[in-house]
Design a protein around this motif. Structure first.
Motif, short mmCIF file in Angstrom:
data_model
loop_
_atom_site.label_atom_id
_atom_site.label_comp_id
_atom_site.label_asym_id
_atom_site.label_seq_id
_atom_site.Cartn_x
_atom_site.Cartn_y
_atom_site.Cartn_z
N ALA A 361 42.82 34.98 44.67
CA ALA A 361 43.56 34.25 43.64
C ALA A 361 44.92 34.88 43.35
CB ALA A 361 42.75 34.18 42.36
N ARG A 362 45.21 36.05 43.98
CA ARG A 362 46.46 36.78 43.77
C ARG A 362 46.60 37.23 42.32
NH1 ARG A 362 50.72 32.76 45.06
NH2 ARG A 362 52.17 34.52 44.79
N ILE A 363 45.47 37.70 41.74
CA ILE A 363 45.44 38.11 40.34
C ILE A 363 44.78 39.48 40.22
CG2 ILE A 363 44.37 37.64 38.08
CD1 ILE A 363 44.73 34.67 38.67
N GLY A 371 42.90 48.93 24.77
CA GLY A 371 41.77 48.00 24.79
C GLY A 371 42.11 46.59 25.22
N LEU A 372 43.39 46.31 25.54
CA LEU A 372 43.79 44.98 26.01
C LEU A 372 43.71 44.90 27.52
CD1 LEU A 372 46.95 44.25 23.81
CD2 LEU A 372 44.59 43.57 23.39
N TRP A 373 43.42 43.69 28.02
CA TRP A 373 43.46 43.44 29.46
C TRP A 373 44.84 42.87 29.80
CZ3 TRP A 373 39.94 44.88 33.00
CH2 TRP A 373 38.68 45.25 32.53
N TYR A 374 45.52 43.56 30.74
CA TYR A 374 46.88 43.16 31.11
C TYR A 374 46.85 42.41 32.44
CZ TYR A 374 48.65 46.00 27.33
OH TYR A 374 48.93 46.49 26.07
N PRO A 375 47.40 41.18 32.46
CA PRO A 375 47.39 40.40 33.70
C PRO A 375 48.55 40.78 34.62
CG PRO A 375 48.29 39.09 31.90
CD PRO A 375 47.91 40.42 31.31
N PHE A 376 48.27 40.80 35.93
CA PHE A 376 49.26 41.03 36.96
C PHE A 376 49.08 39.99 38.05
CE2 PHE A 376 49.05 44.99 34.78
CZ PHE A 376 50.25 45.64 34.97
N THR A 377 50.17 39.60 38.69
CA THR A 377 50.09 38.63 39.79
C THR A 377 50.76 39.20 41.03
OG1 THR A 377 52.15 37.56 39.07
CG2 THR A 377 50.08 36.65 38.22
N ASP A 378 50.28 38.78 42.18
CA ASP A 378 50.82 39.26 43.44
C ASP A 378 52.20 38.65 43.68
OD1 ASP A 378 51.19 40.27 45.95
OD2 ASP A 378 49.82 38.88 46.95
N TRP A 379 53.19 39.54 43.87
CA TRP A 379 54.55 39.09 44.14
C TRP A 379 55.03 39.77 45.41
CZ3 TRP A 379 57.82 35.41 42.65
CH2 TRP A 379 59.18 35.55 42.91
N TRP A 383 52.18 44.14 42.63
CA TRP A 383 51.58 43.54 41.44
C TRP A 383 52.60 43.53 40.31
CZ3 TRP A 383 47.53 40.77 42.20
CH2 TRP A 383 46.61 41.11 43.19
N ARG A 384 53.00 42.33 39.91
CA ARG A 384 54.02 42.16 38.88
C ARG A 384 53.36 41.82 37.54
NH1 ARG A 384 59.53 38.95 39.83
NH2 ARG A 384 59.91 41.00 40.72
N PRO A 385 53.78 42.46 36.44
CA PRO A 385 53.20 42.14 35.13
C PRO A 385 53.44 40.68 34.77
CG PRO A 385 54.50 44.16 35.04
CD PRO A 385 54.79 43.54 36.36
N ALA A 386 52.45 40.10 34.11
CA ALA A 386 52.54 38.71 33.64
C ALA A 386 52.33 38.69 32.13
CB ALA A 386 51.50 37.84 34.33
N PRO A 387 52.90 37.71 31.43
CA PRO A 387 52.70 37.64 29.97
C PRO A 387 51.28 37.25 29.62
CG PRO A 387 53.90 35.71 30.76
CD PRO A 387 53.77 36.63 31.93
N GLY A 388 50.84 37.66 28.43
CA GLY A 388 49.55 37.21 27.93
C GLY A 388 48.43 38.22 27.93
N PRO A 389 48.67 39.52 27.62
CA PRO A 389 47.55 40.45 27.52
C PRO A 389 46.61 40.04 26.40
CG PRO A 389 49.54 41.44 26.63
CD PRO A 389 49.95 40.15 27.28
#
Length: 407
Positions: A361-363, A371-379, A383-389
């Protein structure tokens, strides 16, 4: 290199600089080096055991569930070469008292001659291993060991001899041995004295630093005066440019307003974190290339760290910089939480440290220290940070999918 008229013979900056130059060149990863140096104050580091060819310890990173065993290995100088090195040092006739007391003078950092090997290692002589990774290579834990070795070298340069397979004891023995040209002592004469005067030894002991200096605290920086509104041209180098001074003044004013309003203000002296914080403001992005150059990062790395701070603050940058330890039960719960949202639920899902990676899924999700989960996407392979932790891993996973759709 320190010279005799620049520093006392007992100074050790030259040996420390020689070690740091080789160690940092061997690591060749500025982010890992900065992270490792930061661990010196944050991690629980055991005694560093320095033996011929190795410096190793046990290190427990903040909030880690288990300790790691990092090791810095240094190639040994062949045994037959040591006698030549010892004799080259002894032949100088300089600083015999310091050497007899177990110290090496900075004025002879390499003892390099036509047929004498230098004591300080080269970058190609140093390798790194750690229990945190299956293959050899630099990591934050082994970088911390390298900087801790620098502190030991600053206090006692003789440890470099040990690392390279030599012995201060053998060197002192050679210095005490009578030279062929030395006159024989007269009958009844007092034996020649070696070592240093007791009062001198005690004064050196009381003058020693109470706490070991940071590996990088070698110069005193001059704080520039505040820029004047009428300043139109850059001050002389190496002072910051007018644009940089105005950026710093605006940032200081903004932080002062936050303090007066009772809002939390980030503190710390990590240059990577501070640069990411400044560049998270779109108005400061013009300085991104210069910041990357000063920190030894690529423009892409600096941009990603700025995004990480924009989306998640200091904890987001920390998650982007290095892997953290995480409880296996927390990871198992996160795997179950994201399963309904995966486009290919039967594809492999890799769990390592604080990271859950859905390559199909490239995630990737990373659990931060907050304690937050930080989303990253394959670029394109990074792995590039994505908004919405989010504290909910399923919500963070959906944020990553949304970021991929919005590209």
């Amino acid at each position: 290199m320190t010279t005799a008229d620049q520093a006392p013979a007992s100074a050790t900056h030259g040996w420390t600089d020689a070690w740091l130059a080789a160690f940092e060149a061997a690591a060749a990863d500025p982010v890992m080096l900065l992270t490792g140096e930061r661990l010196l104050d944050r991690a629980d580091i055991g005694q560093v055991h320095i033996n011929p060819g190795t410096a190793k310890t046990t290190l427990t990173a903040p909030k880690a569930s288990r300790p790691h065993q990092p090791c810095v290995s240094v190639s040994l100088i062949p045994g037959p070469e040591w006698e030549r090195i010892y004799r080259a040092i002894a032949a100088t006739g300089e600083h015999a008292d310091n050497i007899a007391a177990g110290r090496l003078p900075d004025t002879r950092t390499t003892f390099a001659g036509a047929d004498v090997l230098p004591i300080a290692p080269a970058a190609c002589d140093i390798t790194f291993t750690c229990s945190c990774r299956p293959d050899p290579g630099i990591c934050p834990h082994s970088a911390a060991v390298g900087y801790r070795v620098a502190q030991h070298v600053r206090a006692n340069p003789g440890v470099l001899l040990t690392l390279r397979g030599g012995s201060m004891k053998e060197l002192r023995t050679l210095l005490r041995s009578p030279k062929p040209t030395d006159p024989a002592p007269a009958p009844g004469a007092e034996p020649a004295q070696t070592g240093i005067d007791a009062h001198d030894a005690f004064s050196r002991f009381t003058a020693r630093p109470t706490h070991p200096q940071s590996a990088r605290e070698r110069t005193t920086r001059t704080v520039p005066a505040p820029p004047l509104d009428g300043l139109r041209s850059d001050p002389p180098a190496p002072a910051p440019t007018v644009l940089a001074l105005r950026l710093l003044a605006r940032d200081a004013a903004a932080r002062a307003r936050d303090l007066l309003a009772g809002r939390p203000v980030p503190v710390g002296d990590d240059p990577v974190q501070d640069a990411a914080r400044l560049l998270a403001d779109p108005a400061h992005r013009a300085h991104l290339e210069h910041a990357a150059e000063q920190l030894g990062l690529s423009i892409l790395q600096m941009r990603d760290l700025a995004l990480a701070h924009e989306y998640g603050g200091a904890a987001g940058v920390e998650a982007a910089l290095w892997p953290l330890a995480a409880d296996a039960r927390v990871l198992a719960h996160a795997e179950a939480a994201i399963q309904p949202h995966r486009p290919a639920p039967l594809a492999s899902l890799v769990s390592q440290d604080n990271q859950l990676t859905d390559a199909a899924a490239r995630i990737q999700l990373r659990l931060g220290s907050d304690g937050l989960w930080y989303p990253f996407t394959d670029w394109h392979g990074t792995w590039r940070p994505a908004p919405g932790p989010s504290r909910n891993p399923g919500t963070a996973y959906k944020a990553a999918r949304r970021a991929l759709r919005d590209r």
